[in-house]
Design an enzyme around this catalytic site. Structure first.
Site, PDB file in Angstrom:
ATOM      1  N   GLU A  48     -11.668  -8.423  -6.413  1.00 31.44           N
ATOM      2  CA  GLU A  48     -10.601  -8.030  -5.143  1.00 31.44           C
ATOM      3  C   GLU A  48      -9.701  -9.154  -4.711  1.00 31.44           C
ATOM      4  OE1 GLU A  48     -13.859  -7.278  -5.427  1.00 31.44           O
ATOM      5  OE2 GLU A  48     -14.099  -5.069  -4.862  1.00 31.44           O
ATOM      6  N   PHE A 110     -25.399   0.394   4.561  1.00 34.22           N
ATOM      7  CA  PHE A 110     -25.202   0.145   2.989  1.00 34.22           C
ATOM      8  C   PHE A 110     -23.770  -0.284   2.884  1.00 34.22           C
ATOM      9  CE2 PHE A 110     -23.998   0.982  -1.345  1.00 34.22           C
ATOM     10  CZ  PHE A 110     -24.681  -0.277  -1.973  1.00 34.22           C
ATOM     11  N   GLN A 111     -23.457  -1.566   2.604  1.00 35.24           N
ATOM     12  CA  GLN A 111     -22.073  -1.829   2.312  1.00 35.24           C
ATOM     13  C   GLN A 111     -21.208  -2.064   3.671  1.00 35.24           C
ATOM     14  OE1 GLN A 111     -20.520  -0.274  -1.294  1.00 35.24           O
ATOM     15  NE2 GLN A 111     -21.461  -2.062  -2.626  1.00 35.24           N
ATOM     16  N   LYS A 160     -14.748   5.994   6.216  1.00 37.89           N
ATOM     17  CA  LYS A 160     -14.796   7.138   5.124  1.00 37.89           C
ATOM     18  C   LYS A 160     -14.404   8.398   5.700  1.00 37.89           C
ATOM     19  CE  LYS A 160     -17.113   8.729   0.875  1.00 37.89           C
ATOM     20  NZ  LYS A 160     -18.378   8.739   0.045  1.00 37.89           N
ATOM     21  N   MET A 470      -7.061 -33.300  -9.643  1.00 37.89           N
ATOM     22  CA  MET A 470      -6.398 -33.834  -8.454  1.00 37.89           C
ATOM     23  C   MET A 470      -7.647 -34.460  -7.621  1.00 37.89           C
ATOM     24  SD  MET A 470      -4.208 -34.493  -6.373  1.00 37.89           S
ATOM     25  CE  MET A 470      -2.680 -33.558  -6.509  1.00 37.89           C
TER      26      MET A 470
HETATM   27  C1  LIG Z   1     -10.812 -22.686  -4.243  1.00 35.79           C
HETATM   28  C2  LIG Z   1     -10.815 -24.091  -4.119  1.00 35.79           C
HETATM   29  N1  LIG Z   1     -12.041 -24.904  -4.528  1.00 35.79           N
HETATM   30  C3  LIG Z   1     -11.844 -26.398  -4.192  1.00 35.79           C
HETATM   31  C4  LIG Z   1     -10.448 -26.737  -3.882  1.00 35.79           C
HETATM   32  C5  LIG Z   1     -10.361 -28.311  -3.849  1.00 35.79           C
HETATM   33  N2  LIG Z   1      -9.622 -28.789  -5.116  1.00 35.79           N
HETATM   34  C6  LIG Z   1      -8.240 -29.078  -4.904  1.00 35.79           C
HETATM   35  S1  LIG Z   1      -7.633 -29.468  -6.473  1.00 35.79           S
HETATM   36  C7  LIG Z   1      -8.887 -29.243  -7.317  1.00 35.79           C
HETATM   37  C8  LIG Z   1      -9.057 -29.503  -8.569  1.00 35.79           C
HETATM   38  C9  LIG Z   1      -8.146 -28.546  -9.433  1.00 35.79           C
HETATM   39  O1  LIG Z   1      -8.422 -28.583 -10.758  1.00 35.79           O
HETATM   40  P1  LIG Z   1      -7.484 -28.001 -11.873  1.00 35.79           P
HETATM   41  O2  LIG Z   1      -7.221 -26.678 -11.617  1.00 35.79           O
HETATM   42  O3  LIG Z   1      -7.888 -28.423 -13.077  1.00 35.79           O
HETATM   43  O4  LIG Z   1      -6.071 -28.766 -11.636  1.00 35.79           O
HETATM   44  P2  LIG Z   1      -5.823 -30.287 -11.911  1.00 35.79           P
HETATM   45  O5  LIG Z   1      -5.690 -30.866 -10.567  1.00 35.79           O
HETATM   46  O6  LIG Z   1      -6.661 -30.849 -13.147  1.00 35.79           O
HETATM   47  O7  LIG Z   1      -4.460 -29.924 -12.501  1.00 35.79           O
HETATM   48  C10 LIG Z   1      -9.975 -28.988  -6.311  1.00 35.79           C
HETATM   49  C11 LIG Z   1     -11.213 -28.793  -6.830  1.00 35.79           C
HETATM   50  C12 LIG Z   1      -9.565 -25.855  -4.016  1.00 35.79           C
HETATM   51  N3  LIG Z   1      -8.181 -26.457  -3.489  1.00 35.79           N
HETATM   52  N4  LIG Z   1      -9.689 -24.535  -3.820  1.00 35.79           N
END
Ligand SMILES: Cc1ncc(C[n+]2csc(CCOP(=O)(O)OP(=O)(O)O)c2C)c(N)n1
Ligand SMILES: [Mg+2]
Lengths: 558, 167
Positions: A48, A110-111, A160, A470
């Site tokens: 979803e 439920f749900q 529902k 990052m």
């Molecule tokens: C849902 C979620 N969890 C954690 C983060 C924290 N976060 C920001 S950038 C990142 C790394 C992203 O890794 P990747 O998709 O491999 O991208 P890259 O930076 O390597 O290009 C994380 C964990 C986030 N922004 N969103």
């Protein structure tokens, strides 16, 4: 006589909806039964969250309201991240959720989950519809609220029994929506506009700081005209990219944490900052006290609550930015030459272009640049979150509004791929790319099944660094290279794609980049590109957390 | 930082109160006092909120309140001439004899009403501004306050000016 489910489906069509993204379950069975032989197109996602992001991507690409549908409890809860993402970026979506029958409400049935309670702080408004008689009007209001003023998500929760009961109802005969508590100000105040124009004439070093509001109100043309008429440089936020062509001589590029030096220097030195549809986010301002600290500030925004929230404003103008800019353009009489200022800015631009090491290594920036020149301003680019997002923002040349789609405010990993699916349905003739990170892609990778089964021609270009890049970059720079839980094991994304029935290519050298991108573009269906990029490349320049935006590190010719 | 008295005109609909109060807690403000009830306009309610904050913070909260679809009008009464009232019900120990007589005397002085009499306790009802009720309660404490219930504060502008709908 019509059931609530029929009123809903007909109502959606009356609102101009052609495609919805959803996932079925117990309490939405009556609605799904109605969809079975309806002309409303339903795209079955595999989670979803993806339905919410797809509705959001549809809305951003088209400028219309996107719609998603989920069952109660777990289904509704899975929408939450997507709704919050849309809320933070002011994206108009209507999320429809099923709910347990009214007789069981509050019973821990439920749900059952209190989704209106859960989404209270992340929706512009939400409804729990307790009577079938209210459904048609609520739906009209939901679309009206989502798509007007400062846009945003609206959730409609339908028990529902409400969708099962039959009543007499005619959507066409209903009254137009009026809400006494909701009357957004669209026209800017004439006196304030005059004051702003005076201030522009008084200024010596003005800069326009344009945000996502320009895109949301379709004001790019007006923005460019204003900038060109007055000859004032423009910097845009992450959300504002595409508002002015990247290669426009007055464009300084993005400002803020990973902005260009010229944009950040110009804002810091400016004596007048004209903020348009932007909200002084901390990723933009850096240390607030030093942000445009010599400048008077004009702030144009549809949302009065954004004005003066973070920064004191000299001339506030509340209104739809397009309408305000039109009024400004109509009133413009005097002009002034800012030649010395423009020359200084030109100097910064020449001295500090965005740059990366170009060698034989497969650099992620190179991939983005090559894609940019291949598409040449056409196509829609969606990104995930992290380094991939920043490199795309920096190195892809956006020429038109609504061709750049990214989760700015919430920074939701996993947003890009499903949002790209939504963007495809908004603009079926456009090439749609999701520029992904290996981490982010794995947050909604199951949607490979959706694109495969519907032959949705979305291309995924993974900048695969086998890191949560990052976060790793911050660990490298600020935590002594202690890479705590940011290394990802190698994944063969082509094999994964193949398993779902999607084609793909793995790319390991520079020479393979262009042919691979071409192959993806020329393929009719979906395609996955697994670029094995330099693992420890950093996004530069960068403003360290808490620093002023002119205190940038990296990305400079030493 | 000072107490602000806000008057919020809202649609009389389910969930409105939690939308309004949720906004305060989310933005880090404590509600000191809250009173809700129907008002002169059919289908609307008026919420009076007392909340401590600096002017900029309160202004931001008011703007955010205004954004709620079910909020019709928000006014800050703090710097205006206004009347404010609270109501308190106080169950106090008042044994037949001297203490009961003394309590009843205090009630007369404060223009409180005796609304229930039992063997060992009586219930007093008092209206007034916060200070008056505080003072009354303090004086009663020596007799033994068994239970105290206070409404939130309600407020109204003095004079003929009214707070009507229409943002
Ligand atoms: C849902 C979620 N969890 C954690 C983060 C924290 N976060 C920001 S950038 C990142 C790394 C992203 O890794 P990747 O998709 O491999 O991208 P890259 O930076 O390597 O290009 C994380 C964990 C986030 N922004 N969103
Ligand atoms: Mg990565």
């Amino acid at each position: 006589m019509k059931t609530g489910a029929k009123i809903l489906v007909e109502g959606l069509q009356r609102e101009g909806v052609e495609t919805i993204f959803g996932y079925p379950g117990g309490v939405v069975l009556p609605i799904y039964d109605e969809l079975y032989d309806s002309s409303l197109r339903h795209i079955l996602v595999r989670h979803e969250q993806a339905a919410a992001h797809a509705a959001d991507g549809f809305a951003r690409a088209s400028g219309r309201v996107g719609v998603c549908l989920a069952t109660s409890g777990p289904g509704a809860c899975n929408l939450v991240t997507g709704i919050a993402t849309a809320y933070m970026d002011s994206v108009p979506i209507v999320a429809i959720t099923g709910q347990v029958p009214t007789s069981l409400l509050g019973n821990d049935a439920f749900q059952e989950s209190d989704i209106t309670g859960i989404t209270l702080p992340i929706t512009k408004h939400n409804y729990l519809v307790k009577r079938t008689e209210d459904l048609g009007r609520v739906l009209q209001e939901a679309f009206y609220i989502a798509g007007t003023g400062r846009k945003g998500p609206v959730l409609v929760d339908i028990p529902k029994d409400v969708s099962m009961r039959s009543i007499e109802y005619d959507y066409a005969a209903s009254e137009p929506v009026t809400l006494r508590g909701y009357q957004p100000t669209l026209r800017g105040h004439a006196k304030q506009i005059d004051k702003a124009l005076e201030m522009i004439i008084e200024a010596e070093q003005p800069v326009i700081y344009a945000g996502g509001g320009i895109i949301a109100s379709d004001a790019s043309e007006e923005l460019v005209r204003l900038a060109e008429t007055l000859v004032i440089p423009v910097t845009t936020t992450l959300m504002g990219l595409g508002a002015i062509p990247c290669d426009h001589p007055l464009n300084l590029g993005m400002l803020g944490m990973h902005g260009t030096r010229s944009a950040n220097y110009a804002v810091t030195e400016s004596d007048l900052l004209i903020a348009i549809g932007a909200r002084f986010d901390d990723r933009v301002t850096g240390k607030l006290d030093s942000f445009a600290s010599h400048a008077r500030i004009i702030h144009i925004d549809i949302d009065p609550a954004e004005i003066g929230k973070n920064k004191k404003v000299d001339v506030p103008i509340v209104g739809d930015v397009r309408s305000v800019l039109q009024d400004m353009l109509a009133k413009l009489q005097k002009k002034k030459s800012y030649d010395r200022w423009l020359a200084r800015i030109r100097g910064w631009k020449e001295k500090h272009p965005l740059q990366y090491v170009s060698d034989n290594c497969l650099r992620p920036q190179y991939v983005v640049e090559e894609l940019s020149s291949l598409l040449n301003g056409e196509g829609i680019i969606v990104s995930e979150v992290g380094q991939n997002q920043m490199w795309t923002a920096q190195y892809f040349c956006f020429r038109k509004p609504r061709t750049w789609i990214t989760s700015g405010g919430l920074g939701t990993m996993g947003y890009g791929f499903p949002a790209a699916i939504g963007a495809h349905f908004a603009c079926p003739d456009q090439t749609v790319f999701d520029i992904a990170g290996d981490g982010s892609f794995q947050m909604n990778i199951q949607e490979l099944s959706t694109v495969a089964s519907n032959n949705i021609p979305v291309k995924v270009a993974i900048l695969n660094n086998r890191f949560l890049g990052m976060v790793r970059q911050w660990q490298e720079l600020f935590h002594n290279r202690r890479y705590s839980f940011t290394e990802l094991p190698p994944v063969d994304f082509v094999k994964v794609a193949n398993a779902y029935g999607v084609d793909g290519i793995k790319v390991e050298s520079c020479e393979e980049v262009v042919p691979a991108l071409k192959a993806a573009i020329e393929t009719d269906g979906p395609f996955v590109l697994d670029f094995r990029v330099e693992r420890e490349e950093n996004v530069f320049p960068m403003v360290p957390a808490g620093a002023a935006i002119n205190e940038m590190i990296g990305g400079k010719q030493e | 930082m000072k107490p602000h008295t806000l008057s919020v005109l809202v649609e009389n609909k389910a969930g409105v109160l939690s939308r309004v109060t949720g906004l305060f807690s989310r933005r880090g403000y404590n509600i000191e006092s809250l009173a809700v009830g129907i008002c002169e306009e059919p289908g609307m309610s008026r919420i009076t909120i007392v909340c401590i904050g600096d002017d900029a913070g309160i202004e931001q909260v008011m703007k955010q309140l205004n954004k709620l679809i079910d909020v019709i009008k928000v006014s800050d009464l703090t710097d205006n001439e206004r009347v404010e009232r609270e109501l308190a019900l106080i169950k106090v120990t008042a044994e037949p004899g001297t203490s009961r007589a003394e309590v009843m005397q205090l009630a007369t002085i404060f223009r409180a009403q005796i609304i229930d009499v039992a063997a060992k306790t009586i219930i007093l009802s008092i209206t007034g501004d916060t200070e008056k009720i505080d003072a009354f309660e303090k004086l009663l404490r020596q007799y033994g306050v068994k239970e105290l219930v206070r409404t939130g504060r309600i407020a109204m502008l003095r004079g003929s000016k009214v707070l009507k709908g229409g943002k």
